[in-house]
Design a protein around this motif. Structure first.
Motif, PDB file in Angstrom:
ATOM      1  N   ASN A   1      44.611  39.234  36.302  1.00  0.00           N
ATOM      2  CA  ASN A   1      44.667  40.643  36.706  1.00  0.00           C
ATOM      3  C   ASN A   1      43.571  40.973  37.710  1.00  0.00           C
ATOM      4  O   ASN A   1      43.814  41.613  38.760  1.00  0.00           O
ATOM      5  CB  ASN A   1      44.499  41.553  35.487  1.00  0.00           C
ATOM      6  N   ALA A   2      42.348  40.545  37.405  1.00  0.00           N
ATOM      7  CA  ALA A   2      41.220  40.852  38.291  1.00  0.00           C
ATOM      8  C   ALA A   2      41.372  40.162  39.643  1.00  0.00           C
ATOM      9  O   ALA A   2      41.053  40.746  40.692  1.00  0.00           O
ATOM     10  CB  ALA A   2      39.916  40.438  37.614  1.00  0.00           C
ATOM     11  N   LEU A   3      41.831  38.902  39.640  1.00  0.00           N
ATOM     12  CA  LEU A   3      42.033  38.192  40.905  1.00  0.00           C
ATOM     13  C   LEU A   3      43.127  38.853  41.741  1.00  0.00           C
ATOM     14  O   LEU A   3      43.013  38.954  42.975  1.00  0.00           O
ATOM     15  CB  LEU A   3      42.405  36.729  40.621  1.00  0.00           C
ATOM     16  N   GLU A   4      44.190  39.299  41.104  1.00  0.00           N
ATOM     17  CA  GLU A   4      45.264  40.000  41.819  1.00  0.00           C
ATOM     18  C   GLU A   4      44.728  41.283  42.457  1.00  0.00           C
ATOM     19  O   GLU A   4      45.004  41.586  43.625  1.00  0.00           O
ATOM     20  CB  GLU A   4      46.395  40.322  40.830  1.00  0.00           C
ATOM     21  N   ASP A   5      43.956  42.037  41.655  1.00  0.00           N
ATOM     22  CA  ASP A   5      43.372  43.277  42.187  1.00  0.00           C
ATOM     23  C   ASP A   5      42.428  42.978  43.353  1.00  0.00           C
ATOM     24  O   ASP A   5      42.415  43.686  44.374  1.00  0.00           O
ATOM     25  CB  ASP A   5      42.613  44.016  41.085  1.00  0.00           C
ATOM     26  N   ALA A   6      41.618  41.926  43.204  1.00  0.00           N
ATOM     27  CA  ALA A   6      40.685  41.567  44.273  1.00  0.00           C
ATOM     28  C   ALA A   6      41.448  41.163  45.534  1.00  0.00           C
ATOM     29  O   ALA A   6      41.051  41.518  46.666  1.00  0.00           O
ATOM     30  CB  ALA A   6      39.783  40.426  43.809  1.00  0.00           C
ATOM     31  N   ALA A   7      42.528  40.417  45.377  1.00  0.00           N
ATOM     32  CA  ALA A   7      43.313  39.964  46.527  1.00  0.00           C
ATOM     33  C   ALA A   7      43.852  41.148  47.314  1.00  0.00           C
ATOM     34  O   ALA A   7      43.813  41.163  48.555  1.00  0.00           O
ATOM     35  CB  ALA A   7      44.458  39.067  46.055  1.00  0.00           C
ATOM     36  N   GLU A   8      44.344  42.159  46.612  1.00  0.00           N
ATOM     37  CA  GLU A   8      44.888  43.321  47.327  1.00  0.00           C
ATOM     38  C   GLU A   8      43.786  44.049  48.085  1.00  0.00           C
ATOM     39  O   GLU A   8      43.971  44.458  49.248  1.00  0.00           O
ATOM     40  CB  GLU A   8      45.571  44.272  46.348  1.00  0.00           C
ATOM     41  N   LEU A   9      42.629  44.233  47.471  1.00  0.00           N
ATOM     42  CA  LEU A   9      41.534  44.908  48.161  1.00  0.00           C
ATOM     43  C   LEU A   9      41.068  44.109  49.372  1.00  0.00           C
ATOM     44  O   LEU A   9      40.786  44.675  50.444  1.00  0.00           O
ATOM     45  CB  LEU A   9      40.368  45.128  47.203  1.00  0.00           C
ATOM     46  N   LEU A  10      40.968  42.799  49.226  1.00  0.00           N
ATOM     47  CA  LEU A  10      40.549  41.951  50.349  1.00  0.00           C
ATOM     48  C   LEU A  10      41.532  42.053  51.502  1.00  0.00           C
ATOM     49  O   LEU A  10      41.135  42.110  52.683  1.00  0.00           O
ATOM     50  CB  LEU A  10      40.415  40.501  49.886  1.00  0.00           C
ATOM     51  N   ALA A  11      42.815  42.071  51.174  1.00  0.00           N
ATOM     52  CA  ALA A  11      43.828  42.198  52.229  1.00  0.00           C
ATOM     53  C   ALA A  11      43.713  43.546  52.914  1.00  0.00           C
ATOM     54  O   ALA A  11      43.798  43.641  54.158  1.00  0.00           O
ATOM     55  CB  ALA A  11      45.220  42.013  51.633  1.00  0.00           C
ATOM     56  N   ALA A  12      43.490  44.597  52.121  1.00  0.00           N
ATOM     57  CA  ALA A  12      43.373  45.939  52.697  1.00  0.00           C
ATOM     58  C   ALA A  12      42.137  46.071  53.573  1.00  0.00           C
ATOM     59  O   ALA A  12      42.116  46.858  54.530  1.00  0.00           O
ATOM     60  CB  ALA A  12      43.323  46.973  51.569  1.00  0.00           C
ATOM     61  N   GLN A  13      41.095  45.258  53.280  1.00  0.00           N
ATOM     62  CA  GLN A  13      39.843  45.343  54.050  1.00  0.00           C
ATOM     63  C   GLN A  13      39.788  44.323  55.178  1.00  0.00           C
ATOM     64  O   GLN A  13      38.734  44.105  55.772  1.00  0.00           O
ATOM     65  CB  GLN A  13      38.661  45.150  53.093  1.00  0.00           C
ATOM     66  N   GLY A  14      40.926  43.646  55.455  1.00  0.00           N
ATOM     67  CA  GLY A  14      40.991  42.753  56.617  1.00  0.00           C
ATOM     68  C   GLY A  14      40.466  41.353  56.374  1.00  0.00           C
ATOM     69  O   GLY A  14      39.937  40.739  57.313  1.00  0.00           O
ATOM     70  N   SER A  15      40.578  40.819  55.180  1.00  0.00           N
ATOM     71  CA  SER A  15      40.159  39.440  54.877  1.00  0.00           C
ATOM     72  C   SER A  15      41.359  38.659  54.348  1.00  0.00           C
ATOM     73  O   SER A  15      41.433  38.337  53.153  1.00  0.00           O
ATOM     74  CB  SER A  15      39.020  39.434  53.842  1.00  0.00           C
TER      75      SER A  15
END
Length: 990
Positions: free
Chosen positions: A856-870
């Motif tokens: 769950n945490a990795l999925e959430d982190a992945a979405e935030l990273l994508a939204a922040q351009g990484s």
């Protein structure tokens, strides 16, 4: 291989296992057995019935036996009217089975003894083979271990004995094929029927044939349910109809000295193809000298008056000597099956005088041998002799038989059965005294019988008997019989007595509270139970009863939402328990203190320390049920403290305690399943729950169905998920305590709603977690907080997200509350859009063996990273999340994670983690592989359970799942496949 005893129809079963036999009785039995055995050997050939006209049915049973020899058994139910030949067919099957190398076990039910749970199964203990010897030892051990705790810990020995019998049959199947027959199934008690059905469900994966005979029209509702169950388990139902005219005459020819003339054929046709009626008609004709040789064969003499079929057996009886009629009438009082020594005792005749009469009855085929006892050849014959005793005299004879049997050390069940049939004749001083002396044992053995005998003893009103104590035992028996309204009324009546002793008042109060709680285990029932125990005055009460009452009060007060009073009651119970040495109450109070510390005080560290004190009180092994309660609580506490690995030790100890008690605890089972779920061992969690998902809406059903639905929802198994949720659709959540059992149900509803695109409903399902009163009852509300935050942010409800993120455990973050601390980090990271915080939480979840939370945490982190351009880092975190989900089989979570990242422009590509196998050898989990290995080397389920420290029921579920995944039917096939794959002593690999 020891020979089986030839079964006889309709027997009254005798139990010689639970109660000690007096030395005098043992000596008399030994002296009596020599001539008895001689007579029984003589009678064996006379009792052998010729099976005519049942070739097709015999062939069906032969096929079942042959298949069982290959390792795959079957359940068989033989149905038909009385006398149609059901028992004869099963006897022939037993003979065939014995010749083929089966262990044959035979038990019979009886309409009188059906009030004694497991009576027909205890028939197995009296056979002379080695397997019965093991059964006998296990039965005695189970009862001895439990009876010493029954008064204090409310243990019920009957389920324990049923579990041990089940395991003993399984063990016997590991040594070779088994045929187990239950005759007269329509009279089986509820526990015996349930045990037979449970064994029948397992028969297909064992070399086990479960057979039963049931009379048409008797117990139709229960029998119909069994027959429907057989259909679901590929069982076989054989319905015996009348013999054809040709077969009926063939049966008659076997008993005639010549061919039958038309007049005899017409007379025999009145039997309607019923073998028993036909045989009795022939016997009556011979005894009346009504047959004569004619030009066309044996004829019926002119002038012979045909009797109605119902009067045929009665008319035969009239041709016997007066002395034999009298003796067999007394024998009928003892039951359809009896011991010669008992007949001697009750009739007042010495054995030497009885032997000629018994020989005469055997020669007339009125009696048949039954191991080292005697039985009336058919239930209808027994009934005819019983009817020769006038109703006014029958009760007196039962009363006299009860006292005579008690003097010789007969089993309590046998004495109680006679007293039960004595009616008002069993209300004299001796009968009432005997009932009072054995009240506790009667309540343990058969609450229904205890209610009847105790009520009669109370009505007698003899001054030498403690009537209040008898009434309290009656209340206890009513509670055990689930006659809760009657139990409540009688308990209130006892409490209303002006001169009731304080100790009696204490016991009446906690029994009343138990009845109220059982009637309504939430809401009003809880409040009423709490009021009863809280209002009971302890002035003048013994310290021991004070401790017990206060411990009971703590439980009911806490469950009703009065934690302050519960804390005080538990503390006082500890003081009184220590002063009086009342170990049960003291251990019970320590358990309640641990529960209160975890739930109300939100102090898991203090709860763990209190539970350790409670365990110390159980170290001597005298409080196994309380020990299991405490260890179950420790599993929950250690989950809160993030000591998941340490909790495995407690689970092992729970298994060991449960093995001593011989019955599983439903609360422990659901706690272990929840622990397995958190650790990502979802298949093992489902196995734990397999035998719990029955009908009903009890607390255990809510927990088990909720967790089953949650796993199915994560795995995108819509059929299972929707079916479980549909069953719980009307479950009402009215009190905080109701939510305690519904935590998994809430989450399952949320996942199912999100999967259907209903984000608002998914969030609404979890909103109760934010209510402090409700959250206090959950094992750990922090489990759901990050999901609430994610759903709320996705729905644009930032206020709810902030409220969830603001929930904090008391005190500073310490290693003991590291999970809660990192849950808070996870929530804060979602609110702040901080992927680094989410990765930190994910790393911690991984180190603490929480793979779902890690993903769950990795999925959430992945979405935030994508939204922040990484995008590169986002894809790496997505890959890690999908890998973790795939290991769990969480298909829906994989789809959701990929969909969230696709919306951000991140795609995993065609090569993702390999899809988890759902069938075949590769689909077996690590535990299933270990179980399969032990099955392959010939271990029985109880032996596997002992080696792997699992419950026997859990092993059964594992074996069933292995067979389903491999599309096999029997354990033999597992062994064959293991050999092909090069099974080694160390285990197996896919």
């Amino acid at each position: 291989m020891a020979p089986h005893r030839r079964p006889v129809p309709r027997t009254t079963n005798r139990v010689r296992t639970r109660h000690a036999t007096t030395p005098a009785r043992r000596q008399d039995d030994a002296l009596a057995l020599q001539p008895v055995r001689y007579l029984l050997r003589m009678g064996t050939s006379r009792s052998a019935a010729t099976l005519v006209g049942r070739a097709a049915e015999s062939a069906q049973l032969g096929t079942v036996l042959s298949t069982a020899l290959t390792g795959s058994g079957r359940a068989v139910m033989v149905c038909g009217e009385a006398g149609i030949g059901k028992s004869a067919l099963l006897t022939a099957c037993a003979d065939q089975a014995e010749r083929a190398g089966f262990t044959v076990l035979w038990g019979s039910a009886n309409e009188i003894e059906q009030q004694f749970p497991l009576w027909p199964f205890l028939e197995l203990l009296r056979t002379g083979n080695s397997s019965a010897g093991r059964l006998r030892q296990e039965y005695r051990a189970a009862v001895a271990a439990l009876r010493q705790h029954s008064a204090g810990a409310m243990a019920d020995p009957v389920p324990a004995v049923a579990e041990r019998l089940f395991q003993a049959v399984e063990r016997q199947c590991a040594s070779g094929p088994v045929l187990l027959v239950l005759d007269d199934f329509q009279w089986a008690d509820e526990m015996s029927a349930a045990l037979w059905i449970r064994l029948a469900r397992q028969a297909e994966q064992l070399p086990l044939v479960m057979a039963a005979a049931v009379r048409s029209g008797a117990g139709e509702g229960e029998v119909s349910a069994v027959l429907r169950g057989l259909e679901r388990t590929s069982g076989l139902t054989i319905r015996l109809g009348p013999l054809s005219d040709c077969a009926a005459m063939a049966l008659a020819d076997n008993q005639l000295t010549g061919p039958a003339a038309p007049s005899l054929v017409r007379e025999l046709s009145r039997a309607g193809g019923n073998p028993l009626h036909l045989t009795e008609l022939l016997t009556l004709l011979r005894e009346n000298d009504a047959l004569a040789k004619g030009p066309h064969g044996l004829e019926v003499r002119p002038g012979h008056r045909g009797l109605p079929l119902g009067a045929t057996i009665a008319d035969r009886i009239q041709h016997l000597s007066a002395e034999l009629r009298e003796v067999l009438g007394i024998a009928a009082v003892l039951g359809a099956e009896f011991q010669l020594m008992d007949l001697s005792t009750v009739s007042g005749r010495p054995l030497i005088a009885l032997l000629p009469l018994v020989d005469e009855a055997l020669a007339a085929a009125l009696l048949v041998p039954a191991s080292e006892r005697l039985s009336f050849r058919h239930h209808l014959i027994w009934q005819a002799f019983a009817d020769t005793i006038p109703a006014t005299l029958r009760g007196v004879l039962h009363r006299q038989a009860a006292e005579a049997l008690a003097r010789t050390g007969a089993p309590r069940e046998q004495v109680a059965s006679q007293l039960l049939q004595a009616d008002d004749a069993g209300s004299d001083a001796w009968a009432v005294g005997w009932t009072a002396d054995h009240a506790r044992e009667l309540v343990d053995r058969s609450p229904a019988v205890a209610v009847g005998l105790l009520a009669r003893a109370v009505t007698a009103g003899l001054p030498a008997v403690d009537l209040t104590a008898l009434r309290l035992r009656t209340v206890e028996a009513l509670v055990s019989s689930a006659r809760l309204v009657e139990a409540e009324a009688l308990a209130r009546e006892v409490l209303a007595e002006g001169s009731i002793e304080p100790d009696h008042a204490a016991e009446a109060s906690w029994l009343l509270a138990r009845a109220l709680h059982a009637q309504a285990p939430s809401g009003g029932g809880l409040n009423d139970a709490a009021e009863v125990v809280a209002a009971t005055k302890i002035d003048g009460m013994s310290e021991r009863c004070t401790a017990r009452l206060l411990a009971e009060s703590a439980f009911h007060l806490f469950r009703s939402g009065r934690p302050g009073e519960a804390i005080e009651a538990a503390a006082q119970a500890v003081i009184s328990g220590e002063r009086s040495g009342e170990s049960f109450a003291l251990a019970y109070a320590r358990w309640m203190q641990a529960v209160i510390a975890r739930v109300h005080d939100d102090n898991p560290a203090a709860a763990l320390e209190l539970s350790t004190r409670g365990l110390a009180l159980c170290a001597d092994g005298t409080q196994p049920r309380i020990e299991r309660l405490i260890r179950t609580q420790r599993v929950i506490i250690m989950g809160v403290l993030d000591e998941l690995v340490e909790a495995e030790h407690e689970i092992t100890e729970i298994r060991l305690v449960s093995d001593r008690l011989a019955v599983p605890d439903l609360g422990a089972t659901t706690a272990i399943a929840a622990h397995r779920f958190r650790r990502g061992q979802w298949d093992d969690a489902l196995v734990e729950l397999d035998h719990l998902n029955g009908n009903g809406h009890g607390q255990v059903a809510v927990l088990s169905r909720g967790l089953t639905a949650l796993v199915a929802a994560h795995r995108d198994d819509r059929t299972t998920s929707e079916a479980q949720l549909r069953l719980m659709r009307d479950h009402r959540l009215e009190t905080p305590a109701d939510h305690e059992t519904a935590q998994w149900l809430l989450m399952a509803r949320s996942v199912a709603a999100e999967r259907s695109g209903l984000a608002d409903q998914a969030l609404a399902a979890l909103r109760p977690v934010l209510d402090p009163q409700i959250a206090a009852f959950l094992a750990d509300p922090c489990d759901w907080l990050p999901i609430i935050v994610r759903l709320a942010l996705a729905s644009g409800d930032r206020a709810t997200a902030e409220a969830a993120a603001a929930v904090r455990p008391p005190g500073p973050p310490e290693p003991s509350t590291a999970y809660r601390h990192h849950t808070a980090v996870h929530c804060a990271g979602l609110l702040a859009g901080d992927p680094a915080a989410l990765v930190t939480a994910a790393d911690y979840y991984a180190s603490s063996s929480r793979p779902l939370r890690q993903a769950n945490a990795l999925e959430d982190a992945a979405e935030l990273l994508a939204a922040q351009g990484s995008p590169i880092e986002a894809k790496r975190r997505l890959d890690d999340a999908v890998a973790a989900y795939t290991g769990l089989g969480a298909v829906w979570d994989v789809r959701r994670a990929r969909a969230r990242l696709r919306a951000r422009g991140i795609r995993q590509g065609a090569r993702g983690p390999r899809v988890r196998a759902t069938s075949g050898w590769a689909s077996l989990t690590a535990t299933e592989l270990r179980v399969a290995h032990l099955v392959a080397v010939g271990r029985s389920n109880p032996e596997i359970a002992a080696e792997l420290l699992l419950s026997a029921r859990t092993v059964q579920s594992h074996v069933s799942r292995i067979l389903a995944k491999l599309s096999f039917r029997s354990r033999v096939e597992i062994a064959g496949e293991a050999a092909k794959r090069g099974l080694t002593a160390g285990g197996m690999t896919p």
